[in-house]
Scaffold this active site. Sequence first.
Site, PDB file in Angstrom:
ATOM      1  N   CYS A 217      61.612  23.613   1.370  1.00  0.00           N
ATOM      2  CA  CYS A 217      61.675  22.233   0.848  1.00  0.00           C
ATOM      3  C   CYS A 217      60.654  22.025  -0.268  1.00  0.00           C
ATOM      4  CB  CYS A 217      61.377  21.222   1.954  1.00  0.00           C
ATOM      5  SG  CYS A 217      62.551  21.246   3.294  1.00  0.00           S
TER       6      CYS A 217
HETATM    7  C1  BEZ Z   1      61.827  25.182   4.971  1.00  0.00           C
HETATM    8  O1  BEZ Z   1      61.925  24.187   4.253  1.00  0.00           O
HETATM    9  O2  BEZ Z   1      61.190  26.167   4.612  1.00  0.00           O
HETATM   10  C2  BEZ Z   1      62.493  25.235   6.304  1.00  0.00           C
HETATM   11  C3  BEZ Z   1      62.667  24.061   7.026  1.00  0.00           C
HETATM   12  C4  BEZ Z   1      63.247  24.137   8.274  1.00  0.00           C
HETATM   13  C5  BEZ Z   1      63.668  25.369   8.780  1.00  0.00           C
HETATM   14  C6  BEZ Z   1      63.509  26.525   8.024  1.00  0.00           C
HETATM   15  C7  BEZ Z   1      62.924  26.459   6.786  1.00  0.00           C
END
Ligand code: BEZ
Length: 225
Positions: A58
């Site tokens: 994100c």
């Molecule tokens: C991420 O944004 O890195 C992420 C968020 C939830 C699960 C896996 C990755």
Amino acid sequence: MRCADANDDAEGETMLQLGDTAPDFEAQTTEGPIRFHEWIEGSWAVLFSHPKDFTPVCTTELGAVARLKPEFDRRGVKVIGLSVDPLPDHKAWAGDIAETQGHALNFPLIADSDRRISDLYGMIHPNASDTLTVRSVYVIGPDKTLKLSLTYPASTGRNFAEILRVIDSLQLTAEHSVATPADWRQGEDVIIVPSLGDDEARRRFPDGWKTLKPYLRIVSQPGRR
Ligand code: BEZ
């Protein structure tokens, strides 16, 4: 009890489909409170969800959209993110995004800590996760109807250049009654939509087109930016 229908999800909620009006909502964002339909205000809009604050994928996505913001602006598209955490977390995370991605947030991020908006849009897929949203993207037209929806898993960062490419295609269709072929890129030839008869096509495309089949009419991209 209502019978399940083809566009219901596992919980019996009706899923948002292309052509539906994007549901309106009030929200707290990093740029203050908004009412969604007022915020759209006749523009194109992209609403995209993030599973959680302070997560790696994100963080890179929000930096990428901040970097591409001038490209969304150039197309008259407003962008707004959503994550299921409270505003103070969003504000602290914004510092990390600027520091690690070299681009500070330059669009609002919705704080959906009660998951009200995530539920409204079907962004939580309980068999993937009960608490985190999937990576949803909604492209909404100036008429507030849904033009595109995409769903990615939490572990895969989205390709925002592809989202800009789809917006270019959607805007060409809206303005010029053309569709875009597989793997189309800006400047390449496009297709006259089948609903446009040859008489109207002659008026719209006076320089002509190439007919490969009566249903496959190729024309130079109109109104190139
Ligand atoms: C991420 O944004 O890195 C992420 C968020 C939830 C699960 C896996 C990755």
